[in-house]
Design a protein around this motif. Sequence first.
Motif, PDB file in Angstrom:
ATOM      1  N   LYS A 134       3.989   8.213  15.123  1.00 27.96           N
ATOM      2  CA  LYS A 134       3.200   7.309  15.960  1.00 27.96           C
ATOM      3  C   LYS A 134       3.219   5.914  15.337  1.00 27.96           C
ATOM      4  O   LYS A 134       3.646   5.744  14.205  1.00 27.96           O
ATOM      5  N   VAL A 135       2.711   4.958  16.085  1.00 28.78           N
ATOM      6  CA  VAL A 135       2.693   3.580  15.583  1.00 28.78           C
ATOM      7  C   VAL A 135       1.817   3.485  14.338  1.00 28.78           C
ATOM      8  O   VAL A 135       2.126   2.747  13.406  1.00 28.78           O
ATOM      9  N   GLU A 136       0.745   4.286  14.293  1.00 33.63           N
ATOM     10  CA  GLU A 136      -0.127   4.248  13.115  1.00 33.63           C
ATOM     11  C   GLU A 136       0.622   4.694  11.852  1.00 33.63           C
ATOM     12  O   GLU A 136       0.316   4.254  10.753  1.00 33.63           O
ATOM     13  N   ASP A 137       1.634   5.566  12.042  1.00 27.23           N
ATOM     14  CA  ASP A 137       2.454   5.978  10.897  1.00 27.23           C
ATOM     15  C   ASP A 137       3.223   4.788  10.332  1.00 27.23           C
ATOM     16  O   ASP A 137       3.348   4.636   9.121  1.00 27.23           O
ATOM     17  N   ILE A 138       3.742   3.968  11.228  1.00 32.23           N
ATOM     18  CA  ILE A 138       4.493   2.786  10.783  1.00 32.23           C
ATOM     19  C   ILE A 138       3.589   1.876   9.956  1.00 32.23           C
ATOM     20  O   ILE A 138       3.949   1.449   8.859  1.00 32.23           O
ATOM     21  N   TYR A 139       2.393   1.615  10.481  1.00 33.96           N
ATOM     22  CA  TYR A 139       1.453   0.761   9.753  1.00 33.96           C
ATOM     23  C   TYR A 139       1.112   1.359   8.398  1.00 33.96           C
ATOM     24  O   TYR A 139       1.088   0.663   7.374  1.00 33.96           O
ATOM     25  N   ALA A 140       0.859   2.668   8.404  1.00 37.84           N
ATOM     26  CA  ALA A 140       0.458   3.336   7.160  1.00 37.84           C
ATOM     27  C   ALA A 140       1.565   3.240   6.108  1.00 37.84           C
ATOM     28  O   ALA A 140       1.319   2.873   4.955  1.00 37.84           O
ATOM     29  N   VAL A 141       2.795   3.566   6.509  1.00 36.08           N
ATOM     30  CA  VAL A 141       3.907   3.533   5.556  1.00 36.08           C
ATOM     31  C   VAL A 141       4.155   2.107   5.070  1.00 36.08           C
ATOM     32  O   VAL A 141       4.348   1.865   3.872  1.00 36.08           O
ATOM     33  N   ALA A 142       4.111   1.152   6.008  1.00 32.38           N
ATOM     34  CA  ALA A 142       4.351  -0.244   5.627  1.00 32.38           C
ATOM     35  C   ALA A 142       3.282  -0.721   4.645  1.00 32.38           C
ATOM     36  O   ALA A 142       3.583  -1.391   3.647  1.00 32.38           O
ATOM     37  N   PHE A 143       2.040  -0.334   4.898  1.00 27.96           N
ATOM     38  CA  PHE A 143       0.946  -0.735   4.016  1.00 27.96           C
ATOM     39  C   PHE A 143       1.136  -0.161   2.609  1.00 27.96           C
ATOM     40  O   PHE A 143       1.048  -0.888   1.606  1.00 27.96           O
ATOM     41  N   VAL A 144       1.428   1.134   2.535  1.00 24.63           N
ATOM     42  CA  VAL A 144       1.612   1.765   1.220  1.00 24.63           C
ATOM     43  C   VAL A 144       2.834   1.185   0.508  1.00 24.63           C
ATOM     44  O   VAL A 144       2.820   0.990  -0.717  1.00 24.63           O
ATOM     45  N   ALA A 145       3.885   0.872   1.283  1.00 23.17           N
ATOM     46  CA  ALA A 145       5.084   0.294   0.673  1.00 23.17           C
ATOM     47  C   ALA A 145       4.772  -1.068   0.058  1.00 23.17           C
ATOM     48  O   ALA A 145       5.195  -1.369  -1.067  1.00 23.17           O
ATOM     49  N   LEU A 146       4.011  -1.891   0.775  1.00 29.24           N
ATOM     50  CA  LEU A 146       3.632  -3.205   0.237  1.00 29.24           C
ATOM     51  C   LEU A 146       2.743  -3.053  -0.988  1.00 29.24           C
ATOM     52  O   LEU A 146       2.897  -3.757  -1.983  1.00 29.24           O
ATOM     53  N   LEU A 147       1.830  -2.083  -0.904  1.00 27.60           N
ATOM     54  CA  LEU A 147       0.946  -1.812  -2.029  1.00 27.60           C
ATOM     55  C   LEU A 147       1.767  -1.379  -3.250  1.00 27.60           C
ATOM     56  O   LEU A 147       1.557  -1.861  -4.364  1.00 27.60           O
ATOM     57  N   GLY A 148       2.728  -0.472  -2.998  1.00 22.77           N
ATOM     58  CA  GLY A 148       3.585   0.010  -4.078  1.00 22.77           C
ATOM     59  C   GLY A 148       4.376  -1.123  -4.715  1.00 22.77           C
ATOM     60  O   GLY A 148       4.477  -1.228  -5.941  1.00 22.77           O
ATOM     61  N   LEU A 149       4.899  -1.998  -3.872  1.00 21.88           N
ATOM     62  CA  LEU A 149       5.668  -3.137  -4.358  1.00 21.88           C
ATOM     63  C   LEU A 149       4.776  -4.039  -5.218  1.00 21.88           C
ATOM     64  O   LEU A 149       5.167  -4.475  -6.311  1.00 21.88           O
ATOM     65  N   ALA A 150       3.564  -4.288  -4.725  1.00 21.66           N
ATOM     66  CA  ALA A 150       2.630  -5.142  -5.474  1.00 21.66           C
ATOM     67  C   ALA A 150       2.296  -4.516  -6.823  1.00 21.66           C
ATOM     68  O   ALA A 150       2.295  -5.197  -7.856  1.00 21.66           O
ATOM     69  N   VAL A 151       2.033  -3.202  -6.830  1.00 15.48           N
ATOM     70  CA  VAL A 151       1.690  -2.515  -8.079  1.00 15.48           C
ATOM     71  C   VAL A 151       2.837  -2.633  -9.079  1.00 15.48           C
ATOM     72  O   VAL A 151       2.632  -2.952 -10.253  1.00 15.48           O
ATOM     73  N   VAL A 152       4.060  -2.382  -8.590  1.00 15.03           N
ATOM     74  CA  VAL A 152       5.213  -2.392  -9.497  1.00 15.03           C
ATOM     75  C   VAL A 152       5.499  -3.801 -10.029  1.00 15.03           C
ATOM     76  O   VAL A 152       5.788  -3.988 -11.211  1.00 15.03           O
ATOM     77  N   VAL A 153       5.385  -4.805  -9.157  1.00 16.88           N
ATOM     78  CA  VAL A 153       5.674  -6.170  -9.598  1.00 16.88           C
ATOM     79  C   VAL A 153       4.586  -6.686 -10.543  1.00 16.88           C
ATOM     80  O   VAL A 153       4.863  -7.160 -11.642  1.00 16.88           O
ATOM     81  N   LEU A 154       3.326  -6.536 -10.115  1.00 11.63           N
ATOM     82  CA  LEU A 154       2.230  -7.093 -10.917  1.00 11.63           C
ATOM     83  C   LEU A 154       1.984  -6.300 -12.194  1.00 11.63           C
ATOM     84  O   LEU A 154       1.559  -6.844 -13.205  1.00 11.63           O
ATOM     85  N   GLY A 155       2.248  -4.992 -12.133  1.00 13.34           N
ATOM     86  CA  GLY A 155       1.999  -4.172 -13.316  1.00 13.34           C
ATOM     87  C   GLY A 155       3.268  -3.824 -14.070  1.00 13.34           C
ATOM     88  O   GLY A 155       3.263  -2.929 -14.909  1.00 13.34           O
ATOM     89  N   TYR A 156       4.338  -4.567 -13.781  1.00 12.64           N
ATOM     90  CA  TYR A 156       5.667  -4.212 -14.281  1.00 12.64           C
ATOM     91  C   TYR A 156       5.694  -3.854 -15.767  1.00 12.64           C
ATOM     92  O   TYR A 156       6.105  -2.772 -16.175  1.00 12.64           O
ATOM     93  N   ARG A 157       5.209  -4.772 -16.601  1.00 14.84           N
ATOM     94  CA  ARG A 157       5.329  -4.549 -18.052  1.00 14.84           C
ATOM     95  C   ARG A 157       4.430  -3.424 -18.536  1.00 14.84           C
ATOM     96  O   ARG A 157       4.798  -2.660 -19.422  1.00 14.84           O
ATOM     97  N   LYS A 158       3.241  -3.336 -17.956  1.00 14.69           N
ATOM     98  CA  LYS A 158       2.335  -2.254 -18.344  1.00 14.69           C
ATOM     99  C   LYS A 158       2.927  -0.902 -17.956  1.00 14.69           C
ATOM    100  O   LYS A 158       2.873   0.058 -18.720  1.00 14.69           O
ATOM    101  N   LEU A 159       3.499  -0.849 -16.757  1.00 18.44           N
ATOM    102  CA  LEU A 159       4.130   0.388 -16.293  1.00 18.44           C
ATOM    103  C   LEU A 159       5.302   0.767 -17.185  1.00 18.44           C
ATOM    104  O   LEU A 159       5.444   1.917 -17.603  1.00 18.44           O
ATOM    105  N   LEU A 160       6.132  -0.228 -17.471  1.00 19.61           N
ATOM    106  CA  LEU A 160       7.300   0.015 -18.317  1.00 19.61           C
ATOM    107  C   LEU A 160       6.871   0.458 -19.706  1.00 19.61           C
ATOM    108  O   LEU A 160       7.361   1.460 -20.240  1.00 19.61           O
ATOM    109  N   PHE A 161       5.908  -0.256 -20.272  1.00 16.93           N
ATOM    110  CA  PHE A 161       5.466   0.030 -21.637  1.00 16.93           C
ATOM    111  C   PHE A 161       4.886   1.440 -21.738  1.00 16.93           C
ATOM    112  O   PHE A 161       5.263   2.230 -22.599  1.00 16.93           O
ATOM    113  N   SER A 162       3.990   1.781 -20.822  1.00 19.07           N
ATOM    114  CA  SER A 162       3.348   3.095 -20.946  1.00 19.07           C
ATOM    115  C   SER A 162       4.282   4.229 -20.549  1.00 19.07           C
ATOM    116  O   SER A 162       4.078   5.371 -20.951  1.00 19.07           O
ATOM    117  N   THR A 163       5.333   3.922 -19.767  1.00 18.34           N
ATOM    118  CA  THR A 163       6.309   4.956 -19.444  1.00 18.34           C
ATOM    119  C   THR A 163       7.248   5.184 -20.622  1.00 18.34           C
ATOM    120  O   THR A 163       7.556   6.316 -20.983  1.00 18.34           O
TER     121      THR A 163
END
Lengths: 283, 263
Positions: A134-163
């Motif tokens: 449904k259209v709500e699925d598109i919104y949901a996936v797009a929202f989580v994808a943007l969130l994921g991108l933001a988390v990875v970019v903004l938390g890049y070094r912390k994520l890398l370091f702790s991994t």
Amino acid sequence: MIFAVDIFEPYGYQFFQNGLVVATIAGALCGLLGVFVILRGMSYIGHGLSHAVFGGAAASAVLRVNYFLGAGFWGLISGLLIARVARRRVIGADAAIGVVTTASFALGLALMNRYGQASKSIEAVLFGSVLGVKVEDIYAVAFVALLGLAVVVLGYRKLLFSTFDRDVAQVSNVRVSLVEGVLLVMISLTILVTMRVIGTLLISALLVIPAASARMTTNSFSRLLFVSPLIGSVTCFVGMNLSYHLDTSASATIILLDAIVFVVVYAVAGTRNRMKMASLGHL
Amino acid sequence: MRLFILSDLDSPLIVCEHVSCTYGNAPVVEDVYLKINRGEFLGIVGPSGSGKTTLLKAIIGSQPVAHGSIETKPDLTIGYVPQVETVDWYFPVTVEEVIVMTRSKTKLWPRITSKERRDVRAVLEKLGIADVASRHIRELSGGQQQRVFLARAMFCEPDILILDEPTSGVDVRTRHEILHLLADLHDDGLTILLTTHDLNGLAAHLPRVVCFKKTVIADGSPREVLTPQVLETTYGAPMDVLEHGGMPLVVDHGRVAMRGEGK
């Protein structure tokens, strides 16, 4: 000309367009988070959580609760239960995941048997369904994808370091538990929003195979974060189209395509390594 | 690099009092008293399983303390170098990425800035490996690997450098290199704490040695500490201490006996 018409035929259907958009974004999202999944050895968590969420999806279908609320809540409870059971060191995290998620999955299955009228949408959750998008699925996936991108970019070094080096990251004042929590939430959200297209059974593969293929192409962490989502989204896009023409399940087609990419990269990387070794032998 | 203020020299950086740590119900570290002053260079020696790594982890804060207290100077910055064996060498990172990841506090955009690149270059130059910045960590020699992690620890300009078994799994030449490097850093004013099981190759060269088995058995200069009595308590096996080039040289009883039999 006929060939061209054939290729674009599915694009005449709204459901296919929706499914294609969701699958392509989902592929990129899974590819991005998959990098952390494979480097942290979390693939079993992805596998387990997707099965656990199935129970929640079944329950919300039976109870006629909104899918995202029901399955999301269920996933959260499962995650907490896993953390709780795993705290008993004699049991171990992998066994804890095995216990909690199979139980949750079985409960979903039992609900499906008992209240058969809901079985259709439950099947869609299990195997994924382009028709159900449904259209709500598109919104949901797009929202989580943007969130994921933001988390990875903004938390890049912390994520890398702790991994890469959990202990030292902790000493260096990185809040490792917080980083790991955020990552787990992101993976859960990803499973939640992509499950209706990719299907519970095969989503864990999408969290692993593109990242594993990408890993063989590069030794740079930052490049890996580009290549893996690229492989994920391209295979999803092509797989969706192929599945229409071959009349096969979209999820099965996508995963098979990813597996083929993996085999090809594996073979090429192996040959390249052998050639490197051979040229070193001449020195 | 940080300039050290002389008046600070005798202020303690870390004080452990009555520290105990447990795994499950079994105590691995018991009633430890240890004071580390600024500018010191000390090594904790003991057999494997003696709890020295656990004590180190308690000091850096990744191992909970069951009893007692560990007090550190306010805002103490620790540069920690893990055991080379615990590093995932197949992890996809370059040397530069490894070093820069320690600066994660205030950075929002992950890209390595040109200033950071210069800082990385400076610290690598200081450690004599200026040309490895863009290499993958697996493409390094044993000595280079150790130096990269030393460089990472140095990058945050620490008050104290803490190393877990810095010479385990390296050859004799690399061991020498590391020892000289650490001595140079110590001469520059850096406080260094390390663990080792290498009595002759490393511990005997340090200004201060702590013999450790669950607790502190002896604490002082190598000459004071490396005695047959202390070593037997620490290792649970009789050992001889000879003199070689003005330094104590520890000889395993078993090894002497075997050689004797061979002849």
